[in-house]
Scaffold this motif. Sequence first.
Motif, PDB file in Angstrom:
ATOM      1  N   GLN A 189      -6.299  -2.461  -3.897  1.00  0.00           N
ATOM      2  CA  GLN A 189      -5.825  -1.084  -3.977  1.00  0.00           C
ATOM      3  C   GLN A 189      -4.695  -0.768  -3.005  1.00  0.00           C
ATOM      4  O   GLN A 189      -3.930   0.153  -3.241  1.00  0.00           O
ATOM      5  N   ASP A 190      -4.594  -1.485  -1.901  1.00  0.00           N
ATOM      6  CA  ASP A 190      -3.601  -1.193  -0.874  1.00  0.00           C
ATOM      7  C   ASP A 190      -2.661  -2.393  -0.735  1.00  0.00           C
ATOM      8  O   ASP A 190      -2.803  -3.199   0.193  1.00  0.00           O
ATOM      9  N   VAL A 191      -1.716  -2.517  -1.625  1.00  0.00           N
ATOM     10  CA  VAL A 191      -0.820  -3.672  -1.651  1.00  0.00           C
ATOM     11  C   VAL A 191       0.598  -3.218  -1.326  1.00  0.00           C
ATOM     12  O   VAL A 191       1.107  -2.259  -1.922  1.00  0.00           O
ATOM     13  N   SER A 192       1.235  -3.907  -0.417  1.00  0.00           N
ATOM     14  CA  SER A 192       2.614  -3.588  -0.034  1.00  0.00           C
ATOM     15  C   SER A 192       3.580  -3.936  -1.159  1.00  0.00           C
ATOM     16  O   SER A 192       3.343  -4.881  -1.942  1.00  0.00           O
ATOM     17  N   VAL A 193       4.664  -3.171  -1.215  1.00  0.00           N
ATOM     18  CA  VAL A 193       5.704  -3.496  -2.200  1.00  0.00           C
ATOM     19  C   VAL A 193       6.365  -4.831  -1.861  1.00  0.00           C
ATOM     20  O   VAL A 193       7.040  -5.423  -2.700  1.00  0.00           O
ATOM     21  N   VAL A 195       6.386   2.445  -5.960  1.00  0.00           N
ATOM     22  CA  VAL A 195       5.074   2.826  -5.434  1.00  0.00           C
ATOM     23  C   VAL A 195       4.354   3.689  -6.454  1.00  0.00           C
ATOM     24  O   VAL A 195       4.929   4.087  -7.474  1.00  0.00           O
ATOM     25  N   ASP A 196       3.084   3.953  -6.165  1.00  0.00           N
ATOM     26  CA  ASP A 196       2.239   4.688  -7.110  1.00  0.00           C
ATOM     27  C   ASP A 196       2.247   4.007  -8.478  1.00  0.00           C
ATOM     28  O   ASP A 196       2.438   4.638  -9.520  1.00  0.00           O
ATOM     29  N   VAL A 244      -0.116  -0.576  -6.225  1.00  0.00           N
ATOM     30  CA  VAL A 244       0.865  -0.384  -5.149  1.00  0.00           C
ATOM     31  C   VAL A 244       0.899   1.110  -4.845  1.00  0.00           C
ATOM     32  O   VAL A 244       1.489   1.887  -5.597  1.00  0.00           O
ATOM     33  N   PRO A 245       0.254   1.548  -3.755  1.00  0.00           N
ATOM     34  CA  PRO A 245       0.184   2.985  -3.457  1.00  0.00           C
ATOM     35  C   PRO A 245       1.448   3.479  -2.750  1.00  0.00           C
ATOM     36  O   PRO A 245       2.320   2.685  -2.361  1.00  0.00           O
ATOM     37  N   ARG A 246       1.525   4.797  -2.567  1.00  0.00           N
ATOM     38  CA  ARG A 246       2.646   5.374  -1.822  1.00  0.00           C
ATOM     39  C   ARG A 246       2.587   4.965  -0.350  1.00  0.00           C
ATOM     40  O   ARG A 246       3.614   4.769   0.289  1.00  0.00           O
ATOM     41  N   HIS A 247       1.361   4.889   0.179  1.00  0.00           N
ATOM     42  CA  HIS A 247       1.175   4.616   1.590  1.00  0.00           C
ATOM     43  C   HIS A 247       0.130   3.529   1.764  1.00  0.00           C
ATOM     44  O   HIS A 247      -0.786   3.401   0.943  1.00  0.00           O
ATOM     45  N   LEU A 248       0.282   2.769   2.825  1.00  0.00           N
ATOM     46  CA  LEU A 248      -0.633   1.669   3.096  1.00  0.00           C
ATOM     47  C   LEU A 248      -1.562   2.034   4.244  1.00  0.00           C
ATOM     48  O   LEU A 248      -1.152   2.702   5.202  1.00  0.00           O
ATOM     49  N   LEU A 249      -2.773   1.576   4.134  1.00  0.00           N
ATOM     50  CA  LEU A 249      -3.760   1.761   5.185  1.00  0.00           C
ATOM     51  C   LEU A 249      -3.748   0.523   6.074  1.00  0.00           C
ATOM     52  O   LEU A 249      -3.863  -0.608   5.587  1.00  0.00           O
ATOM     53  N   TYR A 250      -3.571   0.719   7.386  1.00  0.00           N
ATOM     54  CA  TYR A 250      -3.673  -0.411   8.311  1.00  0.00           C
ATOM     55  C   TYR A 250      -5.119  -0.913   8.299  1.00  0.00           C
ATOM     56  O   TYR A 250      -6.034  -0.225   8.761  1.00  0.00           O
TER      57      TYR A 250
END
Length: 667
Positions: free
Chosen positions: A197-201, A255-256, A286-292
């Motif tokens: 769910q949290d994948v960098s571009v 993103v999104d 690929v979300p708008r923002h990534l979670l560390y």
Amino acid sequence: MALDGRCPHGVCLPGSRVQNAVGRRYNQDHPNIQAIGFSGSLRGASMGCPEWPLHGQVGHMSSLRVLAVSLCSLMWACINVPEITVVPDPPDAGDVRPVVTLTLSRTATHADVDVRVSVTELVPESVELFVDGVSVAVLLPPEYSLRWSTQSLSEGPHAFSARVSLGDRVYTSGLRTLVVDRTMPRVVSQLPRTGAQDVSVHAPIQAVFSEALDPTSLSAESVRLLVNQAEVAAELRLSADGTLLTLAPVEQLPVDADVSVSLSSSVADMAGNPLDVVAFTWQWTVPRHLLYGGPLSASSPEGPNVSIFSAALDEDGRPIVAFVDGVAPSNYGVHIMRWSGTTWERLGDVLGGGEEELVIKACSLWTTPTGEIFVSWNSEMGDGNPSIHVHHWNEGRWSPLGAPVRPLESDAKIVSFGFAVNPRQERLLVVLERAPGASPSLYVVRWNEGRWEALSGASELLHPGAIYSGFNWVLDSMGRLVFVWASQTEEWGAATTHARRWSGAHWETRYAAGGGAAAVPVVSTLDAADRLVVGSVAQSAGAGRRPYITRLGGVSGVEVLSANVEGMYPGETDARVEVFDFDPDGMLVSLVSEPEVAGGPVNHYVRRWDETSWVTVGAPVLPRPGTKPVGTARFFMTGTERWVLVRIEESDGTPNQRHLNVYRPNN
């Protein structure tokens, strides 16, 4: 006849030195030639010429003399005999050895293989194909080729060779290896993993296969990259060993978006086996923002309940967080974690806990450009006795910085505090305390020679009956402490902003008090020119409450930076500034919180002041599914379009389930 041993005809006289030497050499060089002897008595032997007995006529005698002289010349004359050159017969070259070459159409197969044999220098009578030393087929002229089925062979490598016969002569080719493989290749692993769910571009898109793939089977038709079900162009790169396939998008992914990879069965291994795609899936978000990393908490058995936190950036721009969580006395206290670049690493043990009646009221992080880390917190025991603790991260552990600091007034409570290290490397605590029935008072404590010492007595703030909020402290361009707060005489009344600067010996008032349309709460900061920027909220007719931002200390005194800043969402929503910061170019940036609908959970978004208007930077940070943000966020700009956002998120339906999440833009 001459008396010097030479015959007047050039004949060597017997017994002369010349004759003896020549004779010896000639006999040595020509041993098969025997000397010719004469019978009868010879006269004048000492003269070296034979003479016949004079029994005949004088004429006969003359003829005989001539004959004798001729024979003597023949046998003993000094003649130049040429050397004899022996020309050897050419060596027997023997039979010309032909070259036999065996060619296979492929090195691996799951079914058939084309076999061809070529022979130089002769036309063979027969050509046989051998597999693992056993004759399996005869290749017919003139092509000496065939398509041979490997169904009788087991999986694995096999040795192929050819034998050529001509009469009783036999010639063989070199060995060729053919691998028989009937096992379908499969995908062993994928990056990103399917369902992520949290994948960098910028994340690599790679698949590892169980065996080497045939590069010719990879194409835009057999391997497709899809974004929201629409195909996008990507470059296909296969590793040297054929087992790692990388898809490199021609353009950066949006993103999104939902991203997936489709692999068809036309993808094959080196033996021609099709890829096993029956149960294959590969998709991620690929979300708008990534979670560390993941949500942070103490992981207590009763469930996470992060209530208080602080955040800072280390010298490399990586986030560090301190938060209060856990169950007393086992793991309750201040937990400190640092982002390593790939995961969260815990810094030392839990601090400040250990007693059931202890309550931690606040915590604060401070980092220096040289990499020092300090953490401080305010705690109260069950009897209400407050204290401030400061620890220093040193040599892999937390070391206390002196004894706890207690209020100057014995019955006072600590309202707010802050720790700072100024450019002169002074370690300072600014403390705001309040005794019952009194106005809040402010003072500075400095670390000096192993102990904390108050630099002056407490300085009382104005209006004991006022409502105070927005306590904040910052360092100005000279490293001096500036303390800012707001007051109002009645709830929802107009707010008045106050600022005092520590001169080194006492507090001095800074900036003209600002008031008017704005109301508490307020946030504040100082820019590079030491102008005070204050953000509060104001009522906007028919559109909820909106940010009201002013800048104090310039030529004009008080400068309004676009009153009633427009929110992002329509309707009766309340938008307010939570944090100010500056981008690498020194431009003022604000973090704004606002719900999409009135009463709903807030989103956070970033705006930049371009000296004429507020420009939105990036997209809003939405709540994670099943959660909502609570409390005030922390925010740091790390680039022109990059930042770090830290906030607590509460699980829907379980208010006591709270995690700390750290975000960054996916760009």
